[in-house]
Design an enzyme around this catalytic site. Structure first.
Site, PDB file in Angstrom:
ATOM      1  N   ALA A  68      28.781 -28.688 -45.046  1.00  0.00           N
ATOM      2  CA  ALA A  68      27.787 -28.886 -43.988  1.00  0.00           C
ATOM      3  C   ALA A  68      26.721 -29.834 -44.527  1.00  0.00           C
ATOM      4  O   ALA A  68      26.517 -29.923 -45.739  1.00  0.00           O
ATOM      5  CB  ALA A  68      27.162 -27.549 -43.616  1.00  0.00           C
ATOM      6  N   GLY A 113      31.844 -26.273 -46.102  1.00  0.00           N
ATOM      7  CA  GLY A 113      32.451 -26.499 -44.782  1.00  0.00           C
ATOM      8  C   GLY A 113      33.669 -27.413 -44.854  1.00  0.00           C
ATOM      9  O   GLY A 113      34.557 -27.334 -43.995  1.00  0.00           O
ATOM     10  N   GLU A 116      36.440 -25.160 -45.735  1.00  0.00           N
ATOM     11  CA  GLU A 116      36.698 -24.340 -44.538  1.00  0.00           C
ATOM     12  C   GLU A 116      37.460 -25.147 -43.482  1.00  0.00           C
ATOM     13  O   GLU A 116      38.358 -24.632 -42.813  1.00  0.00           O
ATOM     14  CB  GLU A 116      35.363 -23.822 -43.973  1.00  0.00           C
ATOM     15  CG  GLU A 116      34.697 -22.840 -44.925  1.00  0.00           C
ATOM     16  CD  GLU A 116      33.300 -22.436 -44.472  1.00  0.00           C
ATOM     17  OE1 GLU A 116      32.406 -23.310 -44.443  1.00  0.00           O
ATOM     18  OE2 GLU A 116      33.096 -21.252 -44.149  1.00  0.00           O
ATOM     19  N   GLU A 136      28.436 -22.280 -51.654  1.00  0.00           N
ATOM     20  CA  GLU A 136      27.233 -21.923 -50.882  1.00  0.00           C
ATOM     21  C   GLU A 136      26.263 -21.018 -51.624  1.00  0.00           C
ATOM     22  O   GLU A 136      25.050 -21.105 -51.410  1.00  0.00           O
ATOM     23  CB  GLU A 136      27.633 -21.260 -49.547  1.00  0.00           C
ATOM     24  CG  GLU A 136      28.252 -22.201 -48.526  1.00  0.00           C
ATOM     25  CD  GLU A 136      29.762 -22.380 -48.682  1.00  0.00           C
ATOM     26  OE1 GLU A 136      30.317 -21.951 -49.720  1.00  0.00           O
ATOM     27  OE2 GLU A 136      30.380 -22.938 -47.776  1.00  0.00           O
TER      28      GLU A 136
HETATM   29  N1  COA Z   1      25.195 -32.755 -47.176  1.00  0.00           N
HETATM   30  C1  COA Z   1      24.465 -33.881 -47.088  1.00  0.00           C
HETATM   31  N2  COA Z   1      24.544 -34.876 -47.957  1.00  0.00           N
HETATM   32  C2  COA Z   1      25.425 -34.729 -48.954  1.00  0.00           C
HETATM   33  C3  COA Z   1      26.225 -33.592 -49.115  1.00  0.00           C
HETATM   34  C4  COA Z   1      26.091 -32.563 -48.164  1.00  0.00           C
HETATM   35  N3  COA Z   1      26.815 -31.451 -48.220  1.00  0.00           N
HETATM   36  N4  COA Z   1      26.993 -33.735 -50.221  1.00  0.00           N
HETATM   37  C5  COA Z   1      26.677 -34.949 -50.742  1.00  0.00           C
HETATM   38  N5  COA Z   1      25.728 -35.532 -49.973  1.00  0.00           N
HETATM   39  C6  COA Z   1      25.081 -36.837 -50.191  1.00  0.00           C
HETATM   40  C7  COA Z   1      24.107 -36.786 -51.365  1.00  0.00           C
HETATM   41  O1  COA Z   1      22.861 -36.271 -50.978  1.00  0.00           O
HETATM   42  C8  COA Z   1      24.038 -38.246 -51.750  1.00  0.00           C
HETATM   43  O2  COA Z   1      23.193 -38.906 -50.827  1.00  0.00           O
HETATM   44  P1  COA Z   1      22.153 -40.038 -51.381  1.00  0.00           P
HETATM   45  O3  COA Z   1      23.049 -41.094 -51.962  1.00  0.00           O
HETATM   46  O4  COA Z   1      21.459 -40.460 -50.122  1.00  0.00           O
HETATM   47  O5  COA Z   1      21.295 -39.345 -52.399  1.00  0.00           O
HETATM   48  C9  COA Z   1      25.469 -38.724 -51.478  1.00  0.00           C
HETATM   49  O6  COA Z   1      26.052 -37.796 -50.568  1.00  0.00           O
HETATM   50  C10 COA Z   1      26.330 -38.741 -52.714  1.00  0.00           C
HETATM   51  O7  COA Z   1      26.249 -37.461 -53.298  1.00  0.00           O
HETATM   52  P2  COA Z   1      26.162 -37.263 -54.886  1.00  0.00           P
HETATM   53  O8  COA Z   1      25.815 -35.835 -55.157  1.00  0.00           O
HETATM   54  O9  COA Z   1      25.293 -38.308 -55.479  1.00  0.00           O
HETATM   55  O10 COA Z   1      27.699 -37.583 -55.269  1.00  0.00           O
HETATM   56  P3  COA Z   1      28.549 -37.078 -56.499  1.00  0.00           P
HETATM   57  O11 COA Z   1      29.828 -37.843 -56.429  1.00  0.00           O
HETATM   58  O12 COA Z   1      27.757 -37.100 -57.754  1.00  0.00           O
HETATM   59  O13 COA Z   1      28.869 -35.511 -56.169  1.00  0.00           O
HETATM   60  C11 COA Z   1      29.516 -33.675 -54.754  1.00  0.00           C
HETATM   61  C12 COA Z   1      29.652 -35.182 -55.061  1.00  0.00           C
HETATM   62  C13 COA Z   1      30.314 -33.428 -53.497  1.00  0.00           C
HETATM   63  C14 COA Z   1      30.076 -32.843 -55.926  1.00  0.00           C
HETATM   64  C15 COA Z   1      28.024 -33.320 -54.575  1.00  0.00           C
HETATM   65  O14 COA Z   1      27.459 -34.253 -53.658  1.00  0.00           O
HETATM   66  C16 COA Z   1      27.781 -31.942 -54.032  1.00  0.00           C
HETATM   67  O15 COA Z   1      27.810 -30.965 -54.787  1.00  0.00           O
HETATM   68  N6  COA Z   1      27.525 -31.826 -52.700  1.00  0.00           N
HETATM   69  C17 COA Z   1      27.165 -30.588 -52.071  1.00  0.00           C
HETATM   70  C18 COA Z   1      28.308 -29.640 -51.984  1.00  0.00           C
HETATM   71  C19 COA Z   1      27.868 -28.350 -51.323  1.00  0.00           C
HETATM   72  O16 COA Z   1      27.063 -27.582 -51.838  1.00  0.00           O
HETATM   73  N7  COA Z   1      28.430 -28.107 -50.153  1.00  0.00           N
HETATM   74  C20 COA Z   1      28.187 -26.905 -49.416  1.00  0.00           C
HETATM   75  C21 COA Z   1      27.267 -27.185 -48.298  1.00  0.00           C
HETATM   76  S1  COA Z   1      27.123 -25.722 -47.327  1.00  0.00           S
END
Ligand code: COA
Length: 261
Positions: A68, A113, A116, A136
């Site tokens: 999400a 998500g 999911e 989460e």
């Molecule tokens: N929602 C909104 N933005 C997200 C996102 C999410 N779930 N996941 C990643 N992004 C955005 C980051 O904020 C970043 O934006 P920016 O460039 O404007 O700062 C961009 O995507 C790249 O993310 P980044 O974390 O720099 O990439 P990465 O390759 O180092 O790591 C992930 C990738 C997926 C491991 C990491 O982004 C992450 O852990 N995301 C969240 C996962 C999560 O907790 N999901 C559950 C949500 S309920």
């Protein structure tokens, strides 16, 4: 569909439509617009007999979907949180009930998500470099788009609790071992393999495929209670101090410090 979606790319060939979530700079995170457009697109498939199968994927090889949209999530309070969970559950249930086979083609991260969403599809073809997780709890939250229910069914209670309580993603090999995914292929090949697989599947009787999906899901009666409880529990966490800290820490790119509040 009444209009072209802005967050999704659609491509139909040989009666198979590929739906690509197209927010690569945000790791294809599922914001409200993506969910609305997925709903609209999958409802349109219900009535379209020309389309026999669907592939759902994410743009690029970095992520299927990273969950999400966290900045949107961060604004939720108890009631709006419960509603957001119900909305996500409903969209994913529409995908599951499309009436034609849906394969998730997963490159990179399928988190929260995103995991999911992949689980709501009927089959999963994934890259050897894919990662699956329900992170989460690291945001002070629980899965809210049916993940507590579908993950438990797919991998069993022990492994579901492992993934949901720990929150650390598992790699494609482990996901295959757990029964979370069906096929592991080379990076960049998931859509091609899914297409080839679907081409064979859709030679089978379309009505039989639809009823087969229905019959398999009938193995899980009383689904409604589990989904209801998940939304209530998800909502009860939204707006708490720990949830505010968890989502804020992600946005501020730092580790959260939870206070059990
Ligand atoms: N929602 C909104 N933005 C997200 C996102 C999410 N779930 N996941 C990643 N992004 C955005 C980051 O904020 C970043 O934006 P920016 O460039 O404007 O700062 C961009 O995507 C790249 O993310 P980044 O974390 O720099 O990439 P990465 O390759 O180092 O790591 C992930 C990738 C997926 C491991 C990491 O982004 C992450 O852990 N995301 C969240 C996962 C999560 O907790 N999901 C559950 C949500 S309920």
């Amino acid at each position: 569909m009444n209009h072209q979606p802005e967050t999704l790319l659609l491509h139909t060939e040989d009666r198979i439509t590929t739906v690509t979530i197209n927010r690569p700079d945000k790791r294809n995170a599922l914001n409200n617009q993506v969910l609305e457009e997925l709903q609209e697109v999958f409802i349109s498939f219900l009535e379209n007999d020309e389309i026999r199968g669907v592939i759902l994927t994410g743009s690029g090889t970095q992520a299927f979907a990273a969950g999400a949209d966290i900045p949107e999530l961060a604004k939720l309070k108890e009631k709006s949180g419960r509603r957001a969970s119900e909305k996500g559950q409903s969209v994913l249930s529409i995908i599951e009930a499309t009436g034609k086979p849906v394969i998730a083609a997963v490159e990179g991260y399928a988190l929260g998500g995103g995991c999911e969403l992949a689980m709501a599809c009927h089959l999963r073809v994934v890259s050897e470099k894919a990662w699956f997780g329900q992170p989460e709890v690291g945001l002070g939250l629980i899965p809210g788009y049916g993940g507590t229910q579908r993950l438990t069914r797919l991998v069993g209670k022990g492994r579901a609790l492992e993934m949901i309580l720990d929150g650390t993603p598992i790699d494609a090999r482990k996901a295959y071992e757990y029964g979370l995914v069906n096929r592991v292929v080379a990076e960049g090949q998931t859509v091609a393999v899914a297409q080839e697989w679907l081409r064979r599947i859709i030679t089978r009787g379309p009505k039989a495929l639809k009823k087969a999906i229905q019959a398999v899901h009938a193995a899980y009666p009383n689904r409604a209670q589990g989904f209801h409880d998940e939304s209530q529990l998800f909502g009860s966490l939204c707006g708490t101090d720990d949830f505010i800290e968890g989502t804020r820490a992600f946005i501020e790119k730092r580790k959260p410090e939870f206070q059990n509040k």
